[in-house]
Design a protein around this motif. Structure first.
Motif, PDB file in Angstrom:
ATOM      1  N   ALA A 273      47.072  38.967  35.551  1.00  0.00           N
ATOM      2  CA  ALA A 273      46.813  40.226  36.267  1.00  0.00           C
ATOM      3  C   ALA A 273      48.112  40.898  36.688  1.00  0.00           C
TER       4      ALA A 273
ATOM      5  N   GLU B  33      39.209  43.879  38.742  1.00  0.00           N
ATOM      6  CA  GLU B  33      39.463  43.838  40.185  1.00  0.00           C
ATOM      7  C   GLU B  33      40.826  43.220  40.455  1.00  0.00           C
ATOM      8  N   ARG B  34      41.173  42.193  39.725  1.00  0.00           N
ATOM      9  CA  ARG B  34      42.445  41.516  39.958  1.00  0.00           C
ATOM     10  C   ARG B  34      43.625  42.399  39.574  1.00  0.00           C
TER      11      ARG B  34
ATOM     12  N   ARG C 181      43.998  45.071  42.308  1.00  0.00           N
ATOM     13  CA  ARG C 181      44.632  44.524  43.507  1.00  0.00           C
ATOM     14  C   ARG C 181      46.152  44.504  43.339  1.00  0.00           C
ATOM     15  N   ASN C 182      46.599  44.092  42.166  1.00  0.00           N
ATOM     16  CA  ASN C 182      48.042  44.052  41.909  1.00  0.00           C
ATOM     17  C   ASN C 182      48.684  45.435  41.933  1.00  0.00           C
TER      18      ASN C 182
END
Lengths: 477, 477
Positions: B217, B240-241, B244-245
């Motif tokens: 990710a 989603e991951r 987030r990053n």
């Protein structure tokens, strides 16, 4: 094997996108499809049915598009008539194709008055009848029939199938890319493959078409610079006029503008460089009615390195030279791929268009070591002089490289001593003497290739797609 | 009907363009083709020939690509083995496909040791033999065979032909566009259609592939933001991951970045909105091994208006619901188009995959008034409770909308009173009580659909392409 109906599918998938724009008007794909369905109903009311062969004569305007899309919904075969032809030439095509219906833009009705034409105004006024929409299109279905400009002999009616057009559109996309917001400026005739193929790309890509009734260098230059269009098709002579407009306005192409596709023979490198300065990539193309548009293209980046080349084939296509194995050897250009017509109609329907899957183009060319195609000449224009083959395009290229020369045309004339000799006709940019130009040629090509005579003209004879008509030049002698 | 050999043609047309990049290394199309020809020679030396059926077991790395491209030059059929499978599962596929050769990455050799495998190191060391290159590829030629993850029963080996892959690549291009400088980030497995189709697009478009051995990710987010890649394929949970990053680094996607294609079920609208904030368009897709990748896609712009939809079919495809005529009625999803497999191999070779040209997917869904597809559920996961049909995905969607829930899985368990009842498993984002979540469900769905039990887990069972395995959930009860 079938395709989903391109008009319905495009309307379903991107109905809100711009399909066509003309002057101040525009239509989305959903609107176009509604209109096309209405026209299909009107045509049905007038007797047109699935598989009817319908000849259409019109100028490049939206109504022409409505009529064509209506015909496509009904499922008929469209014979695309060239509005610049004289009545006897049109008569030949209508008779050869055995068209059941002749649809004509009111303005042009005189040209086909002997053929009981249906006027566009009558179609407009017809009350739509029920018809069976073609939800699926057979790949082999004939969408269009175009008579080749044919530099000699009788024109041949070329069948272009759904698969021909689809393959052509896809191959072009795989070459230059596509984006959902592309808009193609069309000022080449819709009745020629150059213009018609833009409509096919529009349906297949979901791409907008900006339609001009005729070429307008100034407006084209403005649109290229303002970014309202992203692509344009043309022949070399149009390019120079557009460049002049861009340069005179001290402008440059919008970053949104992607490419000019230029057919009808090699473009002088000087133009390509000027285009580059203006931020306009120019792709030179080689194709013909029998290949439903371009078969090879030369990228801008290769133009200087490969002067005079038509580039490499598109992804689905193959090109080879008849009877040769070595790079550089000249011979007839053969083409293979799903864009090649399955055959002719009318009096030429018995003529085989492919031999073992390869189209024999009649054009002469060679492939260099890297596989770039060079079209040396249209075979029918070949000049044979004292046993030596002379290719007019080669001489024209030399003349065009002279700063005083804007256009050049070369043809063969009979000669007692040599059988045939080349003569040249030139349109000037700035004043120059014939002797000066011939001396210039003598420096660069073998003496037997230097024109025996060079005359000046105000313009050269060209057909509707601006291709030089060398057979007309012959009549000038 | 044939295609020009994709590897040779691509090398010929855009040999200088980047084909593959992995860690710090990269290869152009000309280099890739050279390597592929060498591997074809090595494979020939080891006995592999045209039409050999060859099973391949490897991780996503360049050597795997070299071996596959070598096989494509030779003209053999590749059975793509999933490296995450256990030895008995691999044995089933090797035996069912009657593979003549098993090629294996040295690291994985233990998994197939009973099948006399040829190690990648042995291929590397082989001395290339002469072989007959396939200049033309038949459209119907089987390029790859993949066993479907099959939520129930024995896996079926699906044939994917050259035409299947070509149609899939072209249809995707007609949907989202293509550009000669595109680079697709591939961190989904190459042995699945999600990853393999990226390689096929690479050859057909002349597009670069940025290959990861596995999903990362942080690195993905960096590449999306720096513009070294333009596209990426994934399943929702990976999205989603990545987001987030991107968010944590307070970055945004490069303007060069064009789209994430997300398969494996609907993406929560909250994610789509977060992605939008990051400048990342997300296209939700629906497809399967039998359709050689995506069949429908939902554009970002429609995501909020059409929550839970998989969008509309690609240009060449059609979707309908079995036995229904009205919008909104649920039934089995049927698919028609040139991307649909001609059939299975092995023990399922007798099973008809199409009925009158339509693939019966086994999935349940409906089309709304505008023709958007909603996949309600995989038929095999259907829960029948007291005569009522319950679709797990519907309940999962509700749970996923709760801010505390990161992942949710629902399956049916036997029940004396109702026959079957749904139970739920949830991975939390933040602390929450089961009662609270069930109360939340009760507000939004009919009481018979509310899970009878809700348990918490650290992770849910997923297959190699991250699809939720509801049949595994059943074993947790």
């Amino acid at each position: 094997m079938t395709y989903p109906n391109w008009l319905s599918q495009r309307s379903h998938l991107s109905g809100g996108r711009m399909a066509l724009s003309f002057q101040e008007q525009q239509w989305t794909f959903a609107e176009m499809n509604e209109i096309a369905l209405e026209y299909a109903g009107k045509l049905t009311a007038l007797g047109v049915a699935k598989e009817s062969r319908v000849a259409i004569l019109a100028r490049s305007n939206p109504e022409f598009v409505f009529v064509m899309y209506g015909c496509m919904h009904v499922g008929c075969e469209m014979v695309m008539l060239n509005e610049r032809l004289a009545p006897p030439e049109l008569a030949y095509q209508i008779e050869d194709s055995e068209a059941e219906f002749v649809l004509v833009d009111d303005e042009l009705k005189e040209k086909v008055k002997d053929y009981n034409p249906i006027l566009f105004s009558s179609i407009r006024e017809a009350v739509p009848a029920e018809f069976e929409i073609q939800h699926e299109w057979e790949k082999g279905r004939t969408i269009s029939i175009m008579y080749t400009s044919g530099t000699t002999g009788n024109p041949k009616g070329v069948r272009q199938t759904a698969e021909n057009h689809f393959s052509s559109a896809v191959s072009s996309a795989l070459n230059i890319g596509i984006s959902p917001d592309d808009v193609w400026l069309c000022s080449v005739p819709l009745f020629h493959i150059s213009g018609f193929s833009i409509l096919m790309r529009s349906l297949i890509y979901g791409m907008g078409v900006r339609l001009y009734e005729k070429f307008d260098a100034e407006r084209s230059a403005k649109e290229i610079c303002s970014g309202t269009v992203t692509h344009m098709s043309m022949v070399g002579v149009m390019l120079e006029r557009i460049l002049r407009n861009v340069e005179e306005a001290s402008l440059a192409a919008s970053p949104r503008f992607k490419a000019i596709l230029a057919g009808g023979g090699p473009i002088p490198v000087a133009y390509i460089k000027r285009a580059e300065q203006c931020g306009i990539p120019v792709l030179q193309t080689y194709g013909m009615t029998e290949t439903s548009s371009q078969t090879t293209t030369l990228q801008s980046a290769d133009a200087e390195r490969k002067i005079g080349s038509s580039g490499k084939p598109l992804f689905l296509y193959q090109v080879k030279i008849d009877g040769t194995a070595k790079a550089g050897e000249k011979g007839e250009i053969l083409i293979h791929g799903p864009q090649v017509t399955p055959g002719y109609i009318g009096r030429f329907s018995g003529r085989k268009v492919q031999e073992e899957g390869w189209l024999h183009t009649g054009d002469v060319g060679y492939l260099d070591e890297e596989g770039f195609l060079f079209v040396v000449d249209r075979r029918s224009d070949l000049i044979v002089s004292g046993g030596e083959n002379i290719y007019p395009a080669e001489i024209e290229k030399v003349l065009l490289a002279h700063p005083a020369v804007r256009e050049a045309g070369v043809c063969g004339v009979p000669d007692e001593e040599w059988g045939e000799v080349p003569v040249a006709f030139v349109v000037l940019n700035e004043s120059a003497e014939a002797d000066e130009l011939l001396a210039y040629c003598r420096e660069q090509i073998a003496s037997y290739k230097v024109p025996k005579r060079l005359s000046f003209a105000d313009a050269l004879p060209r057909n509707a797609s601006n291709k030089l008509l060398r057979r007309e030049l012959k009549l000038w002698n």
